[in-house]
Design an enzyme around this catalytic site. Structure first.
Site, short mmCIF file in Angstrom:
data_model
loop_
_atom_site.label_atom_id
_atom_site.label_comp_id
_atom_site.label_asym_id
_atom_site.label_seq_id
_atom_site.Cartn_x
_atom_site.Cartn_y
_atom_site.Cartn_z
N GLU A 239 26.45 31.43 57.11
CA GLU A 239 25.97 31.91 58.41
C GLU A 239 24.83 30.98 58.79
O GLU A 239 23.76 31.02 58.20
CB GLU A 239 25.52 33.37 58.30
N CYS B 81 18.84 35.13 64.06
CA CYS B 81 20.02 34.26 64.12
C CYS B 81 20.94 34.64 65.27
O CYS B 81 21.65 33.80 65.82
CB CYS B 81 20.78 34.30 62.80
#
Length: 596
Positions: free
Chosen positions: A307, A341
């Protein structure tokens, strides 16, 4: 009322009550699955996390590096610059010892029932619920965030993961029966999800509690041990999280060595990702470091989930409900001082609504107050500090580049010297408008409190501007037209999309989390994330004990007549897989003839 009185007075009423009561007892004894309860435990709060703490030297130039001591990590509160002490980095020998201890503990843990694993998660969940403030204060002290940001990003998300895993984990990981097909109808076919062994998670610093506990939750429930490499930027709080998890395992009767924590710099990360003792790696970080993790893991062909951040875009059409949309996007941009994020890093607004949208955002951003929630008081701070002051040069450069190319910076754009906390790490809440795709800020993840607003004409223009970025993690679209919202969301090249909302997919823990493009690959959360920590073993066995697979003499080794054997196998294919039943019958007859 008369009917009820008549029923109560009826001679059969006691019998009915007895039958109902007996059914309930039988259900509880023999049908309902027994549930192992959470076991309470306590931990001593860290004194530095308390709002009343006034210790710790204020560092002149806060940094995690200690001059002359590469083995030490300097911990400090980014909101004030005060020292939280020093932590010794894990050595490679210590890492290997932890991996071996985790492997040994996992051999026993793999044999536990799902209910035993649920008990550990229930125990952790109950501790978190009972100690929310302590947990949030530890996260605030180590990462500079506010209590609200900590509650939303650290506690709420963690409890959602606990509950989804407790309620759904067994269903996701139980043996999955599959259709064996016509040829193998006498077999049982299934997928069995077996633990990989020892998994690793290298997690980012923006949510030190949640980013640590999330991977642990999935690893434990899937029957694995785990080694967590904490970011050196939040090394101070890791001892508290470690103590919490190990105590939960211990009070439930399990080996605390199942979960190991390491911290340090790039060398220990490389040692972990290249270790042959690691069976799976989850990495949360930047694309640049993600590539290094992949390269390191390739030495042993260790599977990885990456990720790698995003440049998430929100498309706002003129018919959107602005009263709902604007507060959501303020939270989407400035939550956790924009260190998310899946934070909103680009807002595309349709030209008809652009002016009013910019005016309202400017009005709101002007009122944002920065500071330390633990030192300045809960009613004095909207946004906290930033963990990495080293990014300030980059942020200022991106703003300057955009302005030079025609954007307007209406407020902010520079680092802030806080009047109360001059050694704290703050960046001014920034509003950058009239941004266009050729500006560097639209291609680079900022991870800082900068609201970027761009203008678009129609759907086609919006999607073209959005896709000018190589990232593809999350996305949002706001529109009063439900069909348009859905249509645009499905055209977004991202791993996640939300209509009329921001990041709520992560609160739906049944959904996978991950991106496309340079945002990475693989998924955590949801069934996909839980199963990624397992070996998906294809498994067959005889459906009926006395019906087994025979090898016809005509194709048994050594083969006596190759041409005849070949014709036989041809007719098997035609018999089993012809579309028409008549063709299958004819093939069956030919099989019988060849076999004679």
């Amino acid at each position: 009322m008369e009917c009820a009185l008549e029923l109560f007075s009826h001679e059969a009423f006691p019998v009915v009550i007895a039958v109902v009561a007996g059914s309930v007892v039988l259900y509880c004894l023999f049908i309902r699955k027994s549930s192992l309860p959470a076991i309470p435990f306590e931990l001593k709060p860290l004194p530095e996390s308390l709002p009343t703490w006034r210790g710790g030297e204020t560092l002149d130039k806060p940094s995690i590096l200690v001059d002359g001591h590469p083995e030490l990590i300097q911990c400090f509160d980014p909101a004030t610059g005060r020292s939280l002490g020093q932590v010794r980095a894990t050595t490679v020998d210590e890492l290997n010892d932890k991996l071996h201890r985790a492997r040994k503990a996992q051999e026993t843990w793999a044999k536990t029932s799902f209910e035993q694993r649920r008990q550990v998660l229930r125990t952790l969940n109950e501790f978190v619920l009972a100690h929310q403030r302590e947990i949030c204060q530890v996260a605030c002290r180590d990462s500079g965030k506010t209590l609200i940001d900590a509650t939303l990003g650290e506690v709420l998300t963690t409890c959602a993961k606990f509950q989804w895993t407790i309620k759904n984990g067994e269903r996701v990981l139980k043996d999955d029966s599959r259709d064996p097909g016509f040829m193998m109808m006498y077999k049982k076919a299934k997928v069995i999800y077996q633990p990989r062994g020892v998994v690793a998670a290298l997690v980012s610093w923006n949510y030190p509690f949640h980013n640590t506990i999330g991977p642990i939750t999935s690893a434990l429930f899937s029957g694995n041990a785990i080694v967590v490499k904490a970011s050196e930027h939040v090394a101070w709080s890791m001892a508290y999280w470690e103590q919490m998890v190990k105590r939960a395992l211990n009070v439930c009767g399990h080996d605390p060595d199942l979960v190991q924590f390491v911290t340090g710099f790039a060398d220990i990360g490389t040692a972990l990702t290249s270790s042959p003792l690691v069976d799976h790696i989850t990495f949360i970080g930047s694309p640049e470091v993600g590539k290094l993790v992949m390269k390191s893991a390739s030495a042993n062909l260790t599977p990885v989930t990456l990720e790698l951040g995003g440049k998430d875009c929100a498309i706002v059409f003129a018919d959107a409900d602005m009263a709902q949309c604007i507060p959501v996007l303020m939270r989407g941009v400035f939550q956790n001082a924009s260190q998310n994020c899946i934070g909103i890093e680009r807002i595309l607004v349709q030209e008809q609504a652009y002016g009013a949208f910019v005016d309202e955002m400017l009005r709101r951003i002007k009122t944002l107050r920065l500071g330390s929630i633990l030192d300045d008081g809960e009613n004095e701070v909207d946004c906290g500090a930033m963990v990495m002051a080293s990014t300030f040069d980059k942020l200022e450069s991106l703003v300057d580049d955009a302005v030079q190319k025609g954007a307007r910076c209406l407020i902010g754009g520079k680092r802030l010297s806080h009047p109360k906390h001059p050694k704290g790490q703050y960046f001014q809440p920034t509003l950058l408008v009239d941004v266009t795709p050729e500006m560097d800020i639209t291609h680079n993840e900022t991870f800082g409190p900068i609201m970027v607003i761009m203008k678009f004409r129609d759907e086609k223009d919006a999607l073209e501007q959005m896709h000018s970025s190589p990232y593809g993690l999350g996305s949002s679209v706001f529109s009063g037209d439900r069909e348009r919202g859905r249509r645009v969301a499905l055209k977004m090249r991202t791993g996640m999309a939300n209509v009329n909302d921001f990041a709520v997919n992560y609160m739906c823990q049944s959904l996978p989390f991950g991106g496309v493009g340079i945002s990475g690959f693989g998924r955590f959360a949801g069934p996909e994330g839980l199963r990624s920590l397992c070996v998906e073993k294809a498994f067959t066995e005889d459906r009926v004990p006395f019906v087994k697979t025979p090898i016809p003499p005509i194709v048994d080794y050594p083969i006596k007549q190759s041409e005849k054997g070949y014709a036989f196998t041809q007719q098997i294919v035609a018999f089993a897989y012809s579309d028409g039943w008549w063709e299958s019958i004819k093939a069956g007859l030919r099989l019988g003839k060849i076999s004679m």
